[in-house]
Design a protein around this motif. Sequence first.
Motif, short mmCIF file in Angstrom:
data_model
loop_
_atom_site.label_atom_id
_atom_site.label_comp_id
_atom_site.label_asym_id
_atom_site.label_seq_id
_atom_site.Cartn_x
_atom_site.Cartn_y
_atom_site.Cartn_z
N LYS A 399 32.91 37.19 -5.88
CA LYS A 399 32.33 38.18 -6.64
C LYS A 399 32.71 38.05 -8.16
O LYS A 399 32.25 37.97 -9.25
CB LYS A 399 32.35 39.45 -5.79
N THR A 400 34.34 38.10 -8.17
CA THR A 400 35.24 37.81 -9.36
C THR A 400 35.52 36.38 -9.84
O THR A 400 35.99 36.21 -10.68
CB THR A 400 36.88 38.74 -9.26
N ALA A 401 35.48 35.86 -9.44
CA ALA A 401 36.02 33.95 -9.21
C ALA A 401 34.43 32.98 -8.55
O ALA A 401 34.96 32.67 -8.14
CB ALA A 401 37.21 34.10 -9.00
N PRO A 402 33.09 33.23 -8.38
CA PRO A 402 32.78 32.35 -8.32
C PRO A 402 32.29 31.38 -8.18
O PRO A 402 33.15 30.52 -9.07
CB PRO A 402 31.16 33.35 -9.11
N THR A 403 32.52 30.38 -6.90
CA THR A 403 32.26 29.03 -6.47
C THR A 403 31.50 28.57 -6.09
O THR A 403 30.99 29.62 -5.53
CB THR A 403 33.87 29.04 -6.22
N GLU A 404 30.96 27.93 -5.28
CA GLU A 404 29.41 26.78 -5.79
C GLU A 404 30.12 26.73 -3.23
O GLU A 404 31.68 26.81 -3.15
CB GLU A 404 29.02 25.55 -5.57
N VAL A 405 29.25 27.65 -2.57
CA VAL A 405 29.10 27.32 -1.45
C VAL A 405 28.17 26.76 -0.76
O VAL A 405 26.50 27.20 -0.79
CB VAL A 405 29.07 28.67 -0.61
N ILE A 406 28.52 26.08 0.23
CA ILE A 406 27.68 24.75 0.80
C ILE A 406 27.82 24.85 2.21
O ILE A 406 29.41 24.54 2.71
CB ILE A 406 27.80 23.31 0.12
N GLY A 407 27.08 24.74 3.04
CA GLY A 407 26.44 24.63 4.42
C GLY A 407 28.21 25.59 4.83
O GLY A 407 28.54 25.76 6.25
N GLY A 408 28.08 26.92 4.10
CA GLY A 408 29.28 27.87 4.55
C GLY A 408 30.49 28.08 3.83
O GLY A 408 31.01 28.96 4.17
N PHE A 409 30.77 26.70 3.82
CA PHE A 409 32.28 26.46 2.97
C PHE A 409 32.01 26.68 1.92
O PHE A 409 31.58 25.82 0.97
CB PHE A 409 32.95 25.21 3.66
N PRO A 410 33.30 26.89 1.12
CA PRO A 410 33.56 26.96 -0.58
C PRO A 410 33.87 25.40 -1.65
O PRO A 410 35.08 25.06 -0.44
CB PRO A 410 34.45 27.86 -0.67
N VAL A 411 33.41 24.88 -2.20
CA VAL A 411 34.23 24.36 -2.68
C VAL A 411 35.18 24.40 -3.76
O VAL A 411 35.03 24.97 -4.80
CB VAL A 411 32.61 23.84 -3.86
N VAL A 412 36.42 24.05 -2.97
CA VAL A 412 37.57 23.71 -4.14
C VAL A 412 38.24 22.54 -3.86
O VAL A 412 36.92 21.81 -4.49
CB VAL A 412 38.07 24.51 -2.69
N THR A 413 38.71 22.20 -5.41
CA THR A 413 39.12 20.94 -5.69
C THR A 413 40.05 20.37 -4.90
O THR A 413 40.23 20.95 -3.42
CB THR A 413 39.93 21.43 -7.09
N LYS A 414 40.40 19.48 -5.51
CA LYS A 414 40.66 17.77 -4.27
C LYS A 414 42.33 18.40 -4.23
O LYS A 414 42.99 18.18 -2.70
CB LYS A 414 41.01 16.77 -4.93
N ASP A 415 42.93 19.25 -5.06
CA ASP A 415 44.32 20.18 -4.42
C ASP A 415 44.07 21.26 -3.68
O ASP A 415 44.99 21.92 -3.91
CB ASP A 415 44.87 20.16 -5.69
N LEU A 416 42.87 21.69 -3.42
CA LEU A 416 42.41 22.94 -2.46
C LEU A 416 42.78 24.12 -3.42
O LEU A 416 42.79 25.51 -2.74
CB LEU A 416 43.59 22.55 -1.04
N GLN A 417 42.25 24.02 -4.85
CA GLN A 417 42.32 25.63 -6.08
C GLN A 417 41.16 25.74 -5.73
O GLN A 417 39.74 24.82 -5.90
CB GLN A 417 42.76 25.03 -6.80
N TRP A 418 41.51 27.55 -5.60
CA TRP A 418 39.65 27.94 -5.85
C TRP A 418 39.06 28.21 -7.09
O TRP A 418 39.81 28.63 -7.71
CB TRP A 418 40.64 29.34 -5.18
N GLY A 419 38.12 27.72 -7.53
CA GLY A 419 37.14 27.94 -8.43
C GLY A 419 38.35 27.11 -9.44
O GLY A 419 38.91 25.89 -9.89
N ASP A 420 38.32 28.42 -11.12
CA ASP A 420 39.31 27.25 -11.77
C ASP A 420 40.88 27.90 -11.74
O ASP A 420 41.45 27.35 -12.37
CB ASP A 420 38.75 28.45 -13.57
N PHE A 421 41.35 28.93 -10.33
CA PHE A 421 42.83 28.53 -11.08
C PHE A 421 43.39 27.09 -10.43
O PHE A 421 43.02 26.13 -9.59
CB PHE A 421 43.03 29.70 -9.46
N LYS A 422 44.40 27.28 -11.10
CA LYS A 422 45.92 25.97 -10.31
C LYS A 422 46.88 26.98 -8.98
O LYS A 422 47.24 25.42 -8.94
CB LYS A 422 46.35 25.62 -11.73
#
Length: 588
Positions: A399-422
């Motif tokens: 709700k506060t930091a939306p990211t895409e969810v595919i098949g029940g899994f959140p889409v995180v960066t290649k460094d396993l970071q959530w959304g725009d967070f580092k």
Amino acid sequence: FGQRSWDTFLLADLQRLVDSGWRMQGKPDDRFDVCIVGAGPGGLAALSAILEPYSLDHLTEGQSTRAATAVRKGAKTKRSLKVCVVDPCPWLNTWHTRFNALHIKWLRSPTGAHPDIFDPRAMFAYAVSQGRENELLQTGVVGKELKSLPESHHGLWSLPSNALFEDFCSDLAARLPHTFVRSKVTSVTGQDGNFVVKTDDEGEVNCGAVVFALGVPGLPAVPSALAEVPERLIFHSDYQLGSRLKELRKKQNVLVVGGGLTAVQVTQLAIKKGCTVTLCTRRPVTTRHFDVNSTWFDRRRAHRHHFEFFEKSMADRLKHIKESRGGGSVPEMYMKDIRAAEADGQLKLVCGQLKLTAVLDDAVDIAIDDKVSRFDKIVNACGHAPDCKQIPVFNELLKTAPTEVIGGFPVVTKDLQWGDFKKLFVIGAVASLQVGPDAGNLMGLRRAAHIVADALGLRTWLKEQSTVLGNIRGNRFSALRDDSDSDSDADSEEAESSDSDLCIPKGNECKQSCNSDAETDTVVNSDSDLCTVNGNESRKSSNDDEILKESEKSSNDSPKILNGDLDFCSLHANESRKSSDDDDDDDD
């Protein structure tokens, strides 16, 4: 181990113990550098990766010796980090409860897969030091293809007992300095470097970075044919960590539904309790040592698996995860027990479709391919349906930091970071779209913990350039350069960023870009650290056999090229991630 390897391990291990004191420190209301949410194997792996200055499996023997020396002489390794772990239960409580409920004696993962990031041989060494070698089970997993790996002869492919694993983890947790907060995390707010982790007892933890290391992301999967069965007659094997398994009684007729290892373990437990059991699967049971192919554990081939996975779109990764796991599998040692029980008449193993025909007060009639049988209890062992939204803290975060969810899994960066967070990371099964089909396994947790430590910059000290000896993994002689070398700086920095000291494309070239006499002398006369296969090698090789041939060729040819002591390093998981092309970045 050889004597030199033992000495390296023991000296480095002793030094890290002496340097830190390994005691719990800080108070819950302190500010922490890192907050780890979850006290399972993933949380412990993250804690180890964050606090350990380096990992022996990512360094050659020469590099690890220099690293141990650097730590002993006070290298700035960021080991004074204050870390907090938040969980409503003690370390590995969920793991312990689940394993006890099913009476599981042996782990499925090999001895080399554990949360101590410092050394993959640590649990084997622990078993030897405790005189518990009899708790390392040989299962025949080491076939022709794996025999050439050194770890095959070091006991790392044996299976540890659960008791050994839990004792090892307890010992590790006691030695790693951290503060443990017994609370449940409800939300995470703030920004990189200034997060507020709120708990259900109205407490707060202020920290600079957060690592989520939570468990299964979703609700139990229930076959549609059994959806109308009353709860008194059916339960999920993992309901309240297996608490309802106590309801199984002698002489009951029990139906177990599922085709994976958990279903077989429930079947074994029911038979031990004196039940007559029918194990129903939708397809023939697949027999396999691990829940993914053993080549995922073979470091010579694993990089190809990683590369092939990361070049796919997110939707195709989800499909790849399902195909790799195959809907569940069972090790051969369990199947021997199942076949014996079937031969003794204690078990019926059937493959077919279920249909509910009648519900009685204390029993239920189920048709399996039109043949009706009456059961006192039904145990659903069909696993969980992935859905990160079912984990309250992730639902709030979406709700506060939306990211895409595919098949029940959140889409995180290649460094396993959530959304725009580092500095907000996710490891475990929730990170499957970036880690792979083994994300929730001990080996996948190790790889994810390494990625988090790298992303936090905790391994950059290994490339410190102010002194020759201080540079463990980069170009050790960069400190000797003057301004006239500026033309080659870009090339050297690019080489260093690959986490290998010297890459040999196709096994017979030495830094083609190095043209000056000074650079040539450096390559020829230095105590070089060679990485024989990098991420690009995987891209260029047409199949796994070519990779092995090139690796062997590099090992045989390199002494003809260089005159120093040769340190050979095996590439770690991040290498294959770095080899991904720009299209992968777009997908991320």
